[in-house]
Write an enzyme that holds these catalytic residues in place. Structure first.
Site, PDB file in Angstrom:
ATOM      1  N   ARG A  36      -0.110   6.689  16.047  1.00 28.42           N
ATOM      2  CA  ARG A  36       0.054   8.004  15.425  1.00 28.42           C
ATOM      3  C   ARG A  36      -0.730   9.065  16.179  1.00 28.42           C
ATOM      4  NH1 ARG A  36      -2.507   5.925   9.640  1.00 28.42           N
ATOM      5  NH2 ARG A  36      -4.275   4.862  10.560  1.00 28.42           N
ATOM      6  N   TYR A  96      -9.942  -4.882   3.190  1.00 27.82           N
ATOM      7  CA  TYR A  96      -9.243  -3.657   3.572  1.00 27.82           C
ATOM      8  C   TYR A  96      -9.424  -2.623   2.452  1.00 27.82           C
ATOM      9  CZ  TYR A  96      -5.189  -1.062   5.583  1.00 27.82           C
ATOM     10  OH  TYR A  96      -4.346  -0.137   6.145  1.00 27.82           O
ATOM     11  N   ARG A 113       0.830  -1.198   0.000  1.00 26.05           N
ATOM     12  CA  ARG A 113       0.000   0.000   0.000  1.00 26.05           C
ATOM     13  C   ARG A 113       0.870   1.255   0.000  1.00 26.05           C
ATOM     14  NH1 ARG A 113      -5.148   0.224   2.058  1.00 26.05           N
ATOM     15  NH2 ARG A 113      -4.725   2.035   3.343  1.00 26.05           N
ATOM     16  N   ARG A 135       9.599   5.546  -3.572  1.00 23.41           N
ATOM     17  CA  ARG A 135       9.834   6.442  -4.701  1.00 23.41           C
ATOM     18  C   ARG A 135      11.250   6.955  -4.710  1.00 23.41           C
ATOM     19  NH1 ARG A 135       5.496   9.959  -3.183  1.00 23.41           N
ATOM     20  NH2 ARG A 135       3.697   8.815  -3.924  1.00 23.41           N
ATOM     21  N   ARG A 149      -8.967  -5.786  13.655  1.00 23.42           N
ATOM     22  CA  ARG A 149      -8.231  -4.869  14.498  1.00 23.42           C
ATOM     23  C   ARG A 149      -9.145  -3.700  14.801  1.00 23.42           C
ATOM     24  NH1 ARG A 149      -4.343  -6.417  17.364  1.00 23.42           N
ATOM     25  NH2 ARG A 149      -3.290  -4.388  17.345  1.00 23.42           N
ATOM     26  N   ASP A 167     -10.148   0.962   0.668  1.00 24.72           N
ATOM     27  CA  ASP A 167     -10.081   2.415   0.815  1.00 24.72           C
ATOM     28  C   ASP A 167     -11.429   2.995   0.390  1.00 24.72           C
ATOM     29  OD1 ASP A 167      -7.463   2.525   1.706  1.00 24.72           O
ATOM     30  OD2 ASP A 167      -6.628   2.605  -0.310  1.00 24.72           O
ATOM     31  N   GLU A 186      -3.833   7.700  18.496  1.00 26.91           N
ATOM     32  CA  GLU A 186      -4.508   6.500  17.989  1.00 26.91           C
ATOM     33  C   GLU A 186      -3.826   5.246  18.533  1.00 26.91           C
ATOM     34  OE1 GLU A 186      -5.195   6.663  13.778  1.00 26.91           O
ATOM     35  OE2 GLU A 186      -5.231   4.486  13.582  1.00 26.91           O
TER      36      GLU A 186
END
Ligand code: UDP
Length: 367
Positions: free
Chosen positions: A280, A348, A172, A176, A249, A350, A300
């Site tokens: 986070r 999962y 995911r 780069r 989860r 998006d 979180e």
């Protein structure tokens, strides 16, 4: 003749898209949700003038132009681009893994130097054919980045070591060899001005919604109201866990209003060490370039789901995959019920994918 064509269980994104399409096709829908609000996990609520993402950060991104145009009917999107920062014991790195990260980690300046460093670490680890998330991560970005930015964070998020997780989760995350901190490889990205709740409200415009209604607690009476059901809750709960419980989860948030206008300088800071208990910190105002005098932050925490908690993420391992496949058979054989969304399909997804699938299913169903 029943009162409604469709009973839509769950007022989240999947349910709202389906409801919108069904209404357009002249169908009568009733949308119910067990929570006291619409919008599911993309729900946002204003606190101190700031739209707080109550169930975690949601950043809309897609490569699908049709989906982008679709959502833009319901909201105007701002130019927010996700560029999270990783904090590893006070060392700051840019995400996703890009030349800024490599430069900070190793002092390398050119893409060739970065690639050489990664190749060297991959060779030292002896990985040729990655079999799990750890091996996949090392072969993508080398051992140093794996140790500092992936191992602890992923372990906390999934509650399992990286050696027991499938490789695809890490895919995911882009790698780069340019100085580009844009987290998503997406053509279109942004946050709806005014928050997601207003966007979903628009989708549901003209459709009857009843809140605080638990479908599973009262399904016979509710089924009697409609010809068909669109169910977006957990698929295993629908079948009373008769094949066993799927694992999820869960996350929970510690949200605080702080008397400062800028706490961390970024919407998302990942704590990638294993010792910090949260994964986070989200500083919500930065999603909308807020200039309010105060700020709202959410720490979180990730946890294994148990009954009574909110399920967030399906656990993508072999055991759960096999169990879901068995539930999927039951779901496919269930007359008059469409199972959809992250929980209904145990995927999962998006947000853009949820919309794409809901539009597809609606088109076939309503044709
Ligand atoms: N990940 C990581 N370090 C980070 C951020 C992400 O190792 O700082 C990995 C981790 O394995 C995680 C996956 O990338 O499960 C996907 O992260 P993403 O941020 O896409 O997850 P989401 O936003 O859906 O929770």
């Amino acid at each position: 003749m029943k009162q409604y064509d469709y009973l839509i269980v769950g007022a989240g994104l999947y349910g709202a898209v389906f409801a919108h399409e069904a209404k357009k096709a002249g169908k009568k829908c009733l949308v119910i949700d067990k929570r006291s609000h619409i919008a599911g996990n993309i729900y946002t609520e204003p606190v101190e003038g700031i739209n707080v993402h109550r169930y975690g950060a949601h950043i809309f991104h897609t490569n699908n132009k049709a989906v982008w145009q679709y959502v833009n009917q319901f909201a105007e999107f701002n130019r927010y681009t996700n560029s999270p920062v990783a904090n590893y014991h006070g060392e700051i790195y840019n995400l996703p893994f890009n030349m800024n990260t490599f430069n900070k980690m190793w002092g390398v300046v050119t893409p060739a130097e970065a690639k050489a460093k990664i190749e060297q670490q991959k060779a030292e680890a002896g990985i040729t054919d990655p079999q799990n998330l750890e091996e996949q991560a090392i072969s993508l970005v080398g051992t140093d980045i794996y140790e500092k930015l992936i191992k602890g964070y992923t372990g906390k998020q999934w509650g399992r070591p990286c050696t027991e997780l499938p490789a695809f989760i890490i895919k995911r995350l882009p790698v780069r060899f340019t100085y580009d901190d844009n987290y998503f490889n997406a053509l279109y990205q942004g946050i709806p001005n005014g928050g997601y709740t207003a966007m979903v409200e628009k989708m549901l415009d003209g459709t009857e919604v009843r809140l605080n209604m638990d479908y599973l607690a009262d399904r016979d009476a509710l089924n009697a109201l409609a010809e068909k059901v669109v169910y977006t809750g957990p698929v295993d709960a629908y079948f009373d866990y008769k094949l066993g419980a799927l694992q999820y989860r869960s996350v929970h948030f510690e949200t605080e209003v702080l008397d400062t206008d800028n706490y961390q300088g970024n919407a998302v800071v990942n704590y990638t060490d294993a010792e910090t208990p949260y994964t986070r910190i989200i500083e919500h105002k930065h999603f909308e370039f807020g200039t309010q005098p105060k700020t709202v932050i959410s720490r979180e925490y990730s946890a294994e789901w148990k009954k009574g908690d909110e399920p967030y993420y399906p656990v993508n391992d072999e055991k759960n995959g096999a169990l879901y496949a068995a539930y999927k058979k039951l779901a496919d054989a269930e007359p008059g019920v469409i199972f959809g969304g992250r929980l209904g399909e145990y995927k999962y997804y998006d947000m853009d994918k949820v919309i794409e699938v809901a539009l597809d299913v609606a088109a076939k169903e309503l044709a």
